[in-house]
Motif scaffolding. Structure first.
Motif, PDB file in Angstrom:
ATOM      1  N   LEU A 153       1.461  14.809  -0.065  1.00 23.61           N
ATOM      2  CA  LEU A 153       0.094  14.328  -0.157  1.00 23.61           C
ATOM      3  C   LEU A 153      -0.363  13.726   1.170  1.00 23.61           C
ATOM      4  N   ASP A 154      -1.652  13.486   1.281  1.00 20.34           N
ATOM      5  CA  ASP A 154      -2.212  12.821   2.450  1.00 20.34           C
ATOM      6  C   ASP A 154      -1.828  11.344   2.369  1.00 20.34           C
ATOM      7  N   GLN A 155      -0.939  10.908   3.253  1.00 18.15           N
ATOM      8  CA  GLN A 155      -0.409   9.554   3.159  1.00 18.15           C
ATOM      9  C   GLN A 155      -1.405   8.495   3.613  1.00 18.15           C
ATOM     10  N   ALA A 156      -2.523   8.918   4.193  1.00 15.12           N
ATOM     11  CA  ALA A 156      -3.584   7.966   4.485  1.00 15.12           C
ATOM     12  C   ALA A 156      -4.371   7.614   3.222  1.00 15.12           C
ATOM     13  N   THR A 157      -4.294   8.484   2.209  1.00 18.82           N
ATOM     14  CA  THR A 157      -5.035   8.281   0.964  1.00 18.82           C
ATOM     15  C   THR A 157      -4.139   7.823  -0.175  1.00 18.82           C
ATOM     16  N   PHE A 158      -2.898   8.313  -0.204  1.00 20.23           N
ATOM     17  CA  PHE A 158      -1.985   7.994  -1.299  1.00 20.23           C
ATOM     18  C   PHE A 158      -0.957   6.982  -0.803  1.00 20.23           C
ATOM     19  N   TRP A 159      -1.034   5.777  -1.354  1.00 14.90           N
ATOM     20  CA  TRP A 159      -0.203   4.666  -0.891  1.00 14.90           C
ATOM     21  C   TRP A 159       0.868   4.339  -1.914  1.00 14.90           C
ATOM     22  N   ARG A 160       2.046   4.047  -1.408  1.00 15.66           N
ATOM     23  CA  ARG A 160       3.144   3.543  -2.250  1.00 15.66           C
ATOM     24  C   ARG A 160       2.999   2.015  -2.313  1.00 15.66           C
ATOM     25  N   VAL A 161       2.177   1.541  -3.234  1.00 15.83           N
ATOM     26  CA  VAL A 161       1.873   0.107  -3.297  1.00 15.83           C
ATOM     27  C   VAL A 161       2.987  -0.697  -3.954  1.00 15.83           C
ATOM     28  N   HIS A 162       3.891  -0.006  -4.601  1.00 12.15           N
ATOM     29  CA  HIS A 162       5.002  -0.649  -5.319  1.00 12.15           C
ATOM     30  C   HIS A 162       6.099   0.390  -5.423  1.00 12.15           C
ATOM     31  N   ARG A 163       7.340  -0.059  -5.548  1.00 11.27           N
ATOM     32  CA  ARG A 163       8.434   0.926  -5.604  1.00 11.27           C
ATOM     33  C   ARG A 163       8.293   1.893  -6.773  1.00 11.27           C
ATOM     34  N   SER A 164       7.549   1.502  -7.796  1.00  9.39           N
ATOM     35  CA  SER A 164       7.394   2.357  -8.972  1.00  9.39           C
ATOM     36  C   SER A 164       6.022   3.003  -9.080  1.00  9.39           C
ATOM     37  N   TYR A 165       5.144   2.789  -8.075  1.00 10.09           N
ATOM     38  CA  TYR A 165       3.781   3.310  -8.183  1.00 10.09           C
ATOM     39  C   TYR A 165       3.290   3.885  -6.861  1.00 10.09           C
ATOM     40  N   LEU A 166       2.619   5.029  -6.980  1.00 12.20           N
ATOM     41  CA  LEU A 166       1.906   5.663  -5.877  1.00 12.20           C
ATOM     42  C   LEU A 166       0.452   5.795  -6.318  1.00 12.20           C
TER      43      LEU A 166
END
Length: 258
Positions: free
Chosen positions: A200-213
């Motif tokens: 995915l585009d990592q500028a748009t999809f953030w790993r805000v938590h170890r269990s959530y993108l």
């Protein structure tokens, strides 16, 4: 002059078949094989091959992650991506200086890829292409694939295709990745959130938590929480609330100028 080649693929049969096809060309020397991204990085360091045939989807590090780590170095290998994606995704790889091969590898297409790669090798040997240019090419390929390739989502006994922009968030629970889109919720074919994020585009999809993108464009509300942290309320049907880790809170504050 011979070109040196490294083959990277986690599927042994696919790797051996590609090595066999390459061995039929007297001007090609297969100097090594790797079955995962970590091993590939080590061999790239030791062998400095001219060309790398690099599988896109592998456990651990994906092909794009391997390419990003090596693309800016000198000498930089020329990367031919090898993918099992169907025909609809192939145009995502059509970048002038990087080729692709679709599994199972067609010998004619392999010859074409080798011819293009040899020309690039010759240009680099003559100083015509910089490592920085190759790094930019890898990023362009990854970005185009992220924008164009739909995600496969399994819902009961159905297999659906969801556009990346429609993804609201993904979560990891007991080694299963769940995809939540605007109208669809199901399980992903990816085994980890790292694998999913790499596509995915990592500028748009953030790993805000170890269990959530999360898709930052699908955040409905940011709720202040304890110790100056945040909860994200998403734009799915349930207005799901997702915690932001301490490490990602600073990034979110800077991005939103909070």
């Amino acid at each position: 002059m011979k070109v040196s080649v490294l083959v990277v693929d986690d599927e042994q049969l696919a790797r051996e078949e590609l090595c066999y096809l390459l061995s039929q060309d007297a001007a090609v020397e297969v100097v090594g094989q790797a079955d995962n991204g970590i091993a590939a990085l080590s061999l790239l360091e030791d062998l400095e091959p001219d060309i790398v045939f690099l599988d896109v989807q592998m456990p651990g590090l994906t092909g794009f992650e391997v390419a990003r780590q090596f693309a800016g170095r000198s000498p930089a290998p020329h990367i031919v991506f090898v993918t099992a994606f169907d025909q609809y995704a192939l145009d995502a790889f059509k970048v002038n200086a990087v080729d692709y091969l679709l599994k199972p590898v067609d010998p004619v297409r392999l010859e074409e890829a080798l011819a293009r790669a040899r020309r690039r090798v010759d240009r680099v040997r003559s100083g015509a292409v910089s490592p920085q240019a190759l790094a930019e090419i890898v990023e362009a390929v990854a970005a185009r694939q992220a924008r164009r390739s739909p995600l496969v989502v399994k819902v009961d006994d159905r297999i659906l295709l969801v556009q990346a922009d429609d993804l609201v968030y993904a979560s990891l629970n007991e080694d299963e990745v769940t995809i939540v889109a605007s109208q669809v919720t199901g399980t992903s074919s990816y085994r980890t959130l790292d694998e999913l994020q790499a596509q995915l585009d990592q500028a748009t999809f953030w790993r805000v938590h170890r269990s959530y993108l999360v898709n930052i464009n699908k955040i409905k509300e940011i709720v202040p929480w304890f110790s100056r942290n945040f909860i994200l309320r998403m734009r799915d049907a349930k207005s799901t609330e997702i915690p932001v880790s301490r490490a990602q809170t600073k990034r979110l504050r800077e991005y939103l100028q909070l």
